[in-house]
Design a protein around this motif. Sequence first.
Motif, PDB file in Angstrom:
ATOM      1  N   LYS A  24       6.462  54.131  28.441  1.00 30.44           N
ATOM      2  CA  LYS A  24       5.820  55.356  27.969  1.00 30.44           C
ATOM      3  C   LYS A  24       4.326  55.077  27.811  1.00 30.44           C
ATOM      4  O   LYS A  24       3.934  54.196  27.039  1.00 30.44           O
ATOM      5  CB  LYS A  24       6.439  55.818  26.642  1.00 30.44           C
ATOM      6  N   ILE A  28      -3.480  56.967  28.010  1.00 35.25           N
ATOM      7  CA  ILE A  28      -4.150  58.270  28.146  1.00 35.25           C
ATOM      8  C   ILE A  28      -4.731  58.674  26.790  1.00 35.25           C
ATOM      9  O   ILE A  28      -5.915  59.014  26.677  1.00 35.25           O
ATOM     10  CB  ILE A  28      -3.171  59.345  28.667  1.00 35.25           C
ATOM     11  N   GLY A  29      -3.912  58.610  25.750  1.00 30.15           N
ATOM     12  CA  GLY A  29      -4.390  58.976  24.417  1.00 30.15           C
ATOM     13  C   GLY A  29      -5.524  58.077  23.943  1.00 30.15           C
ATOM     14  O   GLY A  29      -6.498  58.550  23.352  1.00 30.15           O
ATOM     15  N   ALA A  32      -8.653  59.025  25.823  1.00 32.03           N
ATOM     16  CA  ALA A  32      -9.131  60.326  25.340  1.00 32.03           C
ATOM     17  C   ALA A  32      -9.891  60.150  24.023  1.00 32.03           C
ATOM     18  O   ALA A  32     -10.998  60.673  23.857  1.00 32.03           O
ATOM     19  CB  ALA A  32      -7.952  61.288  25.168  1.00 32.03           C
ATOM     20  N   ASP A  33      -9.317  59.401  23.088  1.00 29.06           N
ATOM     21  CA  ASP A  33     -10.000  59.149  21.804  1.00 29.06           C
ATOM     22  C   ASP A  33     -11.329  58.429  22.029  1.00 29.06           C
ATOM     23  O   ASP A  33     -12.343  58.770  21.422  1.00 29.06           O
ATOM     24  CB  ASP A  33      -9.112  58.278  20.901  1.00 29.06           C
ATOM     25  N   THR A  36     -13.929  60.843  23.483  1.00 29.63           N
ATOM     26  CA  THR A  36     -14.371  61.808  22.466  1.00 29.63           C
ATOM     27  C   THR A  36     -15.348  61.143  21.499  1.00 29.63           C
ATOM     28  O   THR A  36     -16.388  61.707  21.159  1.00 29.63           O
ATOM     29  CB  THR A  36     -13.151  62.377  21.720  1.00 29.63           C
ATOM     30  N   LEU A  42     -13.682  63.891  28.822  1.00 27.33           N
ATOM     31  CA  LEU A  42     -12.602  63.509  29.740  1.00 27.33           C
ATOM     32  C   LEU A  42     -12.038  64.789  30.353  1.00 27.33           C
ATOM     33  O   LEU A  42     -11.482  65.630  29.655  1.00 27.33           O
ATOM     34  CB  LEU A  42     -11.517  62.735  28.984  1.00 27.33           C
ATOM     35  N   LYS A  43     -12.212  64.941  31.663  1.00 28.85           N
ATOM     36  CA  LYS A  43     -11.908  66.208  32.331  1.00 28.85           C
ATOM     37  C   LYS A  43     -10.555  66.206  33.020  1.00 28.85           C
ATOM     38  O   LYS A  43      -9.980  67.251  33.279  1.00 28.85           O
ATOM     39  CB  LYS A  43     -12.969  66.508  33.401  1.00 28.85           C
ATOM     40  N   GLU A  44     -10.072  65.035  33.397  1.00 31.10           N
ATOM     41  CA  GLU A  44      -8.853  65.003  34.210  1.00 31.10           C
ATOM     42  C   GLU A  44      -8.197  63.633  34.121  1.00 31.10           C
ATOM     43  O   GLU A  44      -8.883  62.617  34.033  1.00 31.10           O
ATOM     44  CB  GLU A  44      -9.225  65.299  35.679  1.00 31.10           C
ATOM     45  N   VAL A  45      -6.883  63.626  34.152  1.00 33.28           N
ATOM     46  CA  VAL A  45      -6.120  62.377  34.226  1.00 33.28           C
ATOM     47  C   VAL A  45      -5.160  62.500  35.402  1.00 33.28           C
ATOM     48  O   VAL A  45      -4.600  63.579  35.640  1.00 33.28           O
ATOM     49  CB  VAL A  45      -5.300  62.131  32.939  1.00 33.28           C
ATOM     50  N   ARG A  46      -5.007  61.429  36.144  1.00 34.45           N
ATOM     51  CA  ARG A  46      -3.931  61.390  37.139  1.00 34.45           C
ATOM     52  C   ARG A  46      -3.103  60.129  36.934  1.00 34.45           C
ATOM     53  O   ARG A  46      -3.632  59.092  36.552  1.00 34.45           O
ATOM     54  CB  ARG A  46      -4.496  61.379  38.570  1.00 34.45           C
ATOM     55  N   VAL A  47      -1.809  60.251  37.192  1.00 33.22           N
ATOM     56  CA  VAL A  47      -0.919  59.088  37.182  1.00 33.22           C
ATOM     57  C   VAL A  47      -0.349  58.976  38.590  1.00 33.22           C
ATOM     58  O   VAL A  47       0.204  59.958  39.106  1.00 33.22           O
ATOM     59  CB  VAL A  47       0.249  59.246  36.188  1.00 33.22           C
ATOM     60  N   VAL A 154      -1.777  46.774  30.248  1.00 36.28           N
ATOM     61  CA  VAL A 154      -1.225  46.383  28.938  1.00 36.28           C
ATOM     62  C   VAL A 154      -2.149  46.966  27.862  1.00 36.28           C
ATOM     63  O   VAL A 154      -3.345  46.684  27.848  1.00 36.28           O
ATOM     64  CB  VAL A 154      -1.147  44.849  28.823  1.00 36.28           C
ATOM     65  N   VAL A 156      -3.023  46.608  24.724  1.00 33.68           N
ATOM     66  CA  VAL A 156      -3.928  45.837  23.866  1.00 33.68           C
ATOM     67  C   VAL A 156      -5.102  45.282  24.688  1.00 33.68           C
ATOM     68  O   VAL A 156      -6.236  45.221  24.219  1.00 33.68           O
ATOM     69  CB  VAL A 156      -3.154  44.721  23.114  1.00 33.68           C
TER      70      VAL A 156
ATOM     71  N   LYS B  24      -1.363  63.683  21.261  1.00 29.18           N
ATOM     72  CA  LYS B  24      -0.922  62.616  22.154  1.00 29.18           C
ATOM     73  C   LYS B  24       0.286  63.121  22.944  1.00 29.18           C
ATOM     74  O   LYS B  24       1.302  63.484  22.365  1.00 29.18           O
ATOM     75  CB  LYS B  24      -0.566  61.355  21.358  1.00 29.18           C
ATOM     76  N   VAL B  45       1.371  62.616  38.343  1.00 23.04           N
ATOM     77  CA  VAL B  45       1.112  63.466  37.181  1.00 23.04           C
ATOM     78  C   VAL B  45      -0.377  63.769  37.158  1.00 23.04           C
ATOM     79  O   VAL B  45      -1.197  62.905  37.480  1.00 23.04           O
ATOM     80  CB  VAL B  45       1.493  62.752  35.859  1.00 23.04           C
ATOM     81  N   VAL B  47      -3.309  65.691  34.464  1.00 23.63           N
ATOM     82  CA  VAL B  47      -3.623  66.388  33.223  1.00 23.63           C
ATOM     83  C   VAL B  47      -4.952  67.092  33.446  1.00 23.63           C
ATOM     84  O   VAL B  47      -5.920  66.449  33.862  1.00 23.63           O
ATOM     85  CB  VAL B  47      -3.767  65.416  32.031  1.00 23.63           C
TER      86      VAL B  47
END
Lengths: 257, 257
Positions: A24, A28-29, A32-33, A36, A42-47, A154, A156, B24, B45, B47
Amino acid sequence: MPSPDTVTAGLLVIGDEILSGRTKDVNIGATADFCTDLGIDLKEVRVVSDETDDIVDAVNALRARYTYVFTTGGIGPTHDDITADAIAKAFGVALPIHAEARAMLEARWRETGTEVNEARLRMARIPEGASLIVNSVSAAPGFRIGNVHVMAGVPVIMRAMLEALVPVLKGGKKVLSVAVRAAVGEGTLGGPLGALQAQYPDVKMGSYPQMGKDRVMTELVLRSSEAARLEEAAGKVREMVTEAHRKAGIALPDDAY
Amino acid sequence: MPSPDTVTAGLLVIGDEILSGRTKDVNIGATADFCTDLGIDLKEVRVVSDETDDIVDAVNALRARYTYVFTTGGIGPTHDDITADAIAKAFGVALPIHAEARAMLEARWRETGTEVNEARLRMARIPEGASLIVNSVSAAPGFRIGNVHVMAGVPVIMRAMLEALVPVLKGGKKVLSVAVRAAVGEGTLGGPLGALQAQYPDVKMGSYPQMGKDRVMTELVLRSSEAARLEEAAGKVREMVTEAHRKAGIALPDDAY
């Protein structure tokens, strides 16, 4: 039109394990933080999966569009770690062993008594023209080339690499936010909120339903880089919510919601 | 080349709150698990923020490429809920009030004593030609048009809508997986694992580093839709790991890692 103060970013998360659900994502989160906090939008995310062409296409699309691109995943020592290869291909450059990266890794391996082998040396391959991103956790570096910043998957390690990037990224105008909570549903607030949004086009108003303990709640979030406009708009939204509570016969102390 | 049995999907997550970090996301992981369970290969994916053109572009890119597209977010009653508008624009169709959707909502509103207003009626606007996806949680339906399935962003509602889709989605050939854990690092396994991957190109082998309690661990995950090939390859990988443990002087009972 974005103002000259606007700094934008795209994030590319690379890995079959995210798309299969086995892992999981939390990067991304975290990104994003991070953005900000620095005033980067942050305009776009792709996986995408571990397929060279998919990575190349996504990186090329994102780097043409945004100030910065961040990638996470696929820079380890095994055959499925193909991010460095894909980035070199996207930029049309070679992928030689990088002397400084190799030295960093070998220093760590000497400390830990780890054997040097071909798989581990894959982690010292860096696209020509890239500079390194220091990895304080496990030594294997990330790298930046053009506006693209390639980091580990990873969490961390990825967060340590983001921190290492702070001095080299330019931040944008910081976006401030105010949250106003309401003890009525979105459907009750939608009309007057839309009217306030039209009145304050420079203050972005978002509405988020929440399941409260006993009742439906709504969190309204206002965002703007102009503190005075934000406060003015927030005042109007608070009045609007108070009025909605009054109409609904809700009398709650201000700190109850 | 994908086999005729291959069913693919793309997911589009819509919402500023995800890109700002305020919320999140958990819908990516839920959709990934859902697809894996049905034998659907989630390939990508994206976003994007609450901007009509960004949503239109992403939906059009994904629906041309994959068997199914799923979207989450932006179908509530407020001004920032623009997903239905964007989907109608992407398909070039109108967005009228849908009689059945309106009836579902009004039935729920009668039960709960909720006022009918313009904001709430936004949730009954459904692109022409779409069919409804039932929302057992809060009545406001999602919809499917062409190969695109439009769902709520609130996780509990989104999962209910995914469940409602099971009868109408065709599953693919189920991908089976076997995990083999090793008490040595990825760099030790990379060489022999790459050789086994070359020997079993039809069994996808992934390698994932883990921080164990006292030592670095690696989880190797093998995936294939052919049970016999998967078991054969897993046997070879287990032998390879046992040999790596032997060389590293690690003698662990089989159930210790």
